[in-house]
Design an enzyme around this catalytic site. Structure first.
Site, mmCIF file in Angstrom:
data_model
loop_
_atom_site.group_PDB
_atom_site.id
_atom_site.type_symbol
_atom_site.label_atom_id
_atom_site.label_comp_id
_atom_site.label_asym_id
_atom_site.label_seq_id
_atom_site.Cartn_x
_atom_site.Cartn_y
_atom_site.Cartn_z
ATOM 1 N N ARG A 15 0.996 -1.123 0.013
ATOM 2 C CA ARG A 15 0.139 0.085 -0.068
ATOM 3 C C ARG A 15 1.058 1.261 0.077
ATOM 4 O O ARG A 15 2.046 1.407 0.213
ATOM 5 C CB ARG A 15 -0.997 -0.157 1.217
ATOM 6 C CG ARG A 15 -1.894 -0.981 0.979
ATOM 7 C CD ARG A 15 -2.667 -1.166 2.556
ATOM 8 N NE ARG A 15 -2.262 -1.814 3.623
ATOM 9 C CZ ARG A 15 -2.300 -2.029 4.930
ATOM 10 N NH1 ARG A 15 -3.595 -1.588 5.232
ATOM 11 N NH2 ARG A 15 -1.522 -2.343 5.550
ATOM 12 N N LYS A 73 1.767 2.055 7.322
ATOM 13 C CA LYS A 73 2.216 1.143 8.310
ATOM 14 C C LYS A 73 3.034 1.951 9.507
ATOM 15 O O LYS A 73 3.503 2.908 9.144
ATOM 16 C CB LYS A 73 2.934 0.044 8.099
ATOM 17 C CG LYS A 73 2.229 -1.131 7.241
ATOM 18 C CD LYS A 73 0.706 -1.383 7.934
ATOM 19 C CE LYS A 73 0.930 -2.230 9.244
ATOM 20 N NZ LYS A 73 -0.177 -2.458 9.743
ATOM 21 N N TYR A 92 -0.925 4.512 10.605
ATOM 22 C CA TYR A 92 -1.338 3.501 11.613
ATOM 23 C C TYR A 92 -0.204 3.385 12.602
ATOM 24 O O TYR A 92 1.240 3.279 12.047
ATOM 25 C CB TYR A 92 -1.441 1.949 11.151
ATOM 26 C CG TYR A 92 -2.718 1.904 10.331
ATOM 27 C CD1 TYR A 92 -4.002 2.235 11.045
ATOM 28 C CD2 TYR A 92 -2.810 1.816 9.028
ATOM 29 C CE1 TYR A 92 -5.150 2.152 10.515
ATOM 30 C CE2 TYR A 92 -4.042 1.575 8.351
ATOM 31 C CZ TYR A 92 -5.110 2.035 9.084
ATOM 32 O OH TYR A 92 -6.590 1.772 8.265
ATOM 33 N N HIS A 94 -0.492 1.441 16.172
ATOM 34 C CA HIS A 94 -0.700 0.373 16.977
ATOM 35 C C HIS A 94 0.215 0.117 18.181
ATOM 36 O O HIS A 94 1.242 -0.677 18.230
ATOM 37 C CB HIS A 94 -0.702 -1.147 16.243
ATOM 38 C CG HIS A 94 -1.692 -1.094 15.231
ATOM 39 N ND1 HIS A 94 -3.229 -0.817 15.170
ATOM 40 C CD2 HIS A 94 -1.743 -0.941 13.779
ATOM 41 C CE1 HIS A 94 -3.862 -0.982 14.174
ATOM 42 N NE2 HIS A 94 -2.690 -0.789 13.122
ATOM 43 N N GLU A 116 -5.618 4.684 13.699
ATOM 44 C CA GLU A 116 -6.413 3.444 14.349
ATOM 45 C C GLU A 116 -7.210 4.104 15.761
ATOM 46 O O GLU A 116 -8.061 3.444 15.964
ATOM 47 C CB GLU A 116 -5.879 2.356 14.737
ATOM 48 C CG GLU A 116 -4.956 2.431 15.980
ATOM 49 C CD GLU A 116 -3.378 2.898 15.478
ATOM 50 O OE1 GLU A 116 -3.330 3.259 14.512
ATOM 51 O OE2 GLU A 116 -2.549 2.802 16.266
ATOM 52 N N ASP A 268 -2.694 -6.868 15.372
ATOM 53 C CA ASP A 268 -1.833 -5.739 15.403
ATOM 54 C C ASP A 268 -2.198 -5.022 16.587
ATOM 55 O O ASP A 268 -1.314 -4.246 17.039
ATOM 56 C CB ASP A 268 -2.340 -4.857 14.147
ATOM 57 C CG ASP A 268 -3.675 -4.607 14.050
ATOM 58 O OD1 ASP A 268 -4.517 -5.148 14.969
ATOM 59 O OD2 ASP A 268 -4.262 -3.890 13.213
HETATM 60 N N1 LIG Z 1 -4.506 -7.723 10.829
HETATM 61 C C1 LIG Z 1 -4.847 -6.883 10.097
HETATM 62 O O1 LIG Z 1 -4.374 -6.383 8.824
HETATM 63 C C2 LIG Z 1 -6.088 -5.800 10.446
HETATM 64 C C3 LIG Z 1 -6.413 -5.768 11.733
HETATM 65 N N2 LIG Z 1 -7.315 -5.119 12.325
HETATM 66 C C4 LIG Z 1 -7.653 -5.034 13.507
HETATM 67 O O2 LIG Z 1 -9.009 -5.981 13.694
HETATM 68 C C5 LIG Z 1 -9.383 -5.582 15.135
HETATM 69 C C6 LIG Z 1 -10.926 -5.226 14.933
HETATM 70 O O3 LIG Z 1 -11.090 -4.161 14.267
HETATM 71 P P1 LIG Z 1 -12.611 -3.518 14.226
HETATM 72 O O4 LIG Z 1 -13.386 -4.546 13.662
HETATM 73 O O5 LIG Z 1 -12.323 -2.288 13.248
HETATM 74 O O6 LIG Z 1 -12.971 -3.087 15.681
HETATM 75 P P2 LIG Z 1 -14.426 -2.650 16.158
HETATM 76 O O7 LIG Z 1 -14.369 -1.807 17.230
HETATM 77 O O8 LIG Z 1 -15.276 -2.269 14.966
HETATM 78 O O9 LIG Z 1 -14.841 -4.052 16.545
HETATM 79 C C7 LIG Z 1 -14.555 -4.701 17.753
HETATM 80 C C8 LIG Z 1 -15.630 -5.504 18.510
HETATM 81 O O10 LIG Z 1 -15.063 -5.916 19.544
HETATM 82 C C9 LIG Z 1 -15.982 -6.437 20.640
HETATM 83 N N3 LIG Z 1 -15.349 -6.986 21.497
HETATM 84 C C10 LIG Z 1 -14.345 -6.206 22.395
HETATM 85 N N4 LIG Z 1 -14.051 -7.069 23.150
HETATM 86 C C11 LIG Z 1 -14.738 -8.313 23.201
HETATM 87 C C12 LIG Z 1 -14.433 -9.560 23.668
HETATM 88 N N5 LIG Z 1 -13.691 -9.721 25.062
HETATM 89 N N6 LIG Z 1 -15.317 -10.557 23.320
HETATM 90 C C13 LIG Z 1 -15.965 -10.338 22.278
HETATM 91 N N7 LIG Z 1 -16.174 -9.128 21.688
HETATM 92 C C14 LIG Z 1 -15.387 -8.109 22.132
HETATM 93 C C15 LIG Z 1 -16.555 -4.902 20.651
HETATM 94 O O11 LIG Z 1 -17.716 -4.974 21.216
HETATM 95 C C16 LIG Z 1 -16.678 -4.542 19.218
HETATM 96 O O12 LIG Z 1 -18.132 -4.882 18.582
HETATM 97 C C17 LIG Z 1 -8.697 -4.358 15.531
HETATM 98 O O13 LIG Z 1 -7.644 -4.750 16.269
HETATM 99 C C18 LIG Z 1 -7.916 -3.725 14.284
HETATM 100 O O14 LIG Z 1 -6.749 -3.157 14.435
HETATM 101 C C19 LIG Z 1 -7.899 -4.194 11.545
HETATM 102 C C20 LIG Z 1 -7.570 -4.181 10.230
HETATM 103 C C21 LIG Z 1 -6.459 -4.825 9.366
HETATM 104 C C1 LIG Z 2 -5.298 -1.398 10.376
HETATM 105 C C2 LIG Z 2 -3.784 -1.985 9.955
HETATM 106 O O1 LIG Z 2 -3.044 -2.250 10.762
HETATM 107 C C3 LIG Z 2 -3.512 -2.221 8.560
HETATM 108 O O2 LIG Z 2 -4.277 -2.009 7.737
HETATM 109 O O3 LIG Z 2 -2.479 -2.756 8.283
HETATM 110 MG MG LIG Z 3 -1.879 -3.862 10.995
#
Ligand SMILES: NC(=O)C1=CN([C@@H]2O[C@H](COP(=O)(O)OP(=O)(O)OC[C@H]3O[C@@H](n4cnc5c(N)ncnc54)[C@H](O)[C@@H]3O)[C@@H](O)[C@H]2O)C=CC1
Ligand SMILES: CC(=O)C(=O)O
Ligand SMILES: [Mg+2]
Length: 370
Positions: A15, A73, A92, A94, A116, A268
């Site tokens: 990206r 990133k 971002y 994190h 974020e 992340d």
């Molecule tokens: N690995 C990657 O490439 C990427 C990772 N992410 C990550 O994904 C994760 C989720 O992001 P979003 O969906 O945007 O967040 P969001 O805030 O939209 O959703 C998170 C949900 O988790 C729930 N939650 C919190 N604690 C909980 C628990 N103990 N048990 C069950 N549910 C619980 C919340 O109520 C909320 O509905 C973040 O850490 C984000 O940084 C996002 C984009 C890319």
């Molecule tokens: C959210 C994030 O860390 C990514 O898009 O890589």
């Molecule tokens: Mg990430």
């Protein structure tokens, strides 16, 4: 203002922080933009595209000389050495699971605004959401691949076939990632259940998607009971800015189905399975106790063009506000942008990061007076 956009150097990250369209908007307002040579190549944008949009194309030194650096990133160690006090970094970060990066940003004195943790009026995270949409939609796809026998998985097809039941998919966290993951997994024919700790969120999911997938409250007992039956578990929880809670412990892996796949999108923020450790697109999966783990921390980089366009749409108004007004006025006038401030002049300004790392913080509002 002089804005710099470097080529991303994290492994397999294709990206880029600014699209030619974003460059054009900034240049039209009188800003100078320098884009690193070949920065857009992985997303399908050539140096000529950026020059046509009004940028100059230069070296990494030229880019980091800018007043504001716009990236995707978190800055890598070599990039962190280039940051300085008085400069704005918009990307971002994190920080909660990353003490080394936090220490370097504090030592540099840079004013770092994390995509974020920028908020919106509806309680959402508008600069995380587009990448969460991408990662959510990708997660059943990578989970299905991980489940293939040659990759160490159970050898189960998500949708089943006539006469054979579909795979069971458990999505933990029903926010942006979780909802998009569940929609796609259900579309592939899987038997999908979403867990969340917010009853209001579960009400919404039931109203909108009640026919497509089930939902349940995410207490520890229900989480474990459903995890034991699952072929694929997608970790999608978030407590904004904080380290992710560990929802499946190392000693519980032996209770899961052999060859089950865990896709930890929350990696992340440190990951929501105790045995998760960040992996790369080059080497995305590993096994612990016969359970396959996929823990790529920059999943959207795999579909760099879609992701760059989606991220650019979301960041552009904030980037323009920072460029037009300077960070102080832009943050003073917009509490949602202020919520993105994570470090300023050697101070940590995001409470959940301070709690995760055991470091002192000041409020972002206090930083406006420094
Ligand atoms: N690995 C990657 O490439 C990427 C990772 N992410 C990550 O994904 C994760 C989720 O992001 P979003 O969906 O945007 O967040 P969001 O805030 O939209 O959703 C998170 C949900 O988790 C729930 N939650 C919190 N604690 C909980 C628990 N103990 N048990 C069950 N549910 C619980 C919340 O109520 C909320 O509905 C973040 O850490 C984000 O940084 C996002 C984009 C890319
Ligand atoms: C959210 C994030 O860390 C990514 O898009 O890589
Ligand atoms: Mg990430």
């Amino acid at each position: 203002m002089k804005i710099g956009c470097p080529k991303e150097i994290k492994p397999q990250e294709f990206r880029v922080g600014m699209t030619p369209a974003a460059v054009r908007e900034a240049v039209n307002r009188g800003h100078a933009v320098v884009v690193e040579t070949k920065a857009g190549e992985g997303a399908g944008f050539t140096d000529a595209d950026y020059i046509a949009a009004g940028a100059t194309v230069g070296s990494v030194d030229d880019v980091f000389a800018a007043d504001m650096v716009v990236k995707v990133k978190e800055p890598q160690p070599g990039e962190r050495k280039r940051l300085r006090k008085g400069q704005v970094l918009f990307t971002y970060l994190h920080l909660a699971p990353d003490p080394e990066q936090t220490a370097d940003l504090l030592a540099s004195g840079v004013t770092a605004i994390a995509y974020e943790t920028v908020t919106d009026d509806r309680g959402g995270l508008p600069l995380l959401a587009p990448m969460s949409e991408v990662a959510g939609r990708l997660s059943p796809q990578v989970g299905a691949w991980t489940l293939q026998k040659a990759n160490g998985g159970r050898g189960v097809l998500l949708g089943g076939v006539p006469g054979v039941l579909p795979a069971k998919v458990l999505v933990i966290g029903g926010g942006v990632v979780g909802t998009h993951a569940a929609k796609v997994a259900a579309g592939m024919g899987a038997d999908v259940t979403v867990l969340d700790r917010s009853v209001n969120r579960l009400r919404y999911l039931d109203d909108v998607f009640g026919r497509d997938f089930k939902n349940a409250y995410a207490d520890a007992a229900t989480t474990l009971e459903l995890a034991r039956e699952a072929d694929l578990i997608i970790g999608a929880v978030l407590i904004p800015g904080a380290a992710a809670p560990k929802l499946i412990k190392a000693d519980q892996l032996k209770l899961l189905k052999p060859g089950a796949a865990l896709v930890d999108v929350a990696i992340d923020q440190g990951g929501c399975f105790e045995t998760s450790k960040a992996t790369t697109h080059q080497d995305p999966i590993y096994a612990v106790d016969g359970i396959m783990h996929y823990c790529v921390a920059n999943m959207p980089g795999a579909v760099a063009r879609t992701s760059t366009l989606a991220l650019g749409n979301a960041t552009m108004p904030f980037m323009l506000a920072l460029a037009d007004k300077g960070w102080k006025k832009a943050c003073a006038e917009d509490k949602h942008l202020l919520a993105g401030l994570n470090t300023h002049a050697g101070k940590l300004t995001y409470a959940a990061v301070g709690v995760a790392l055991g470091l002192p913080t000041i409020s972002a509002a206090e930083a406006l007076d420094l």
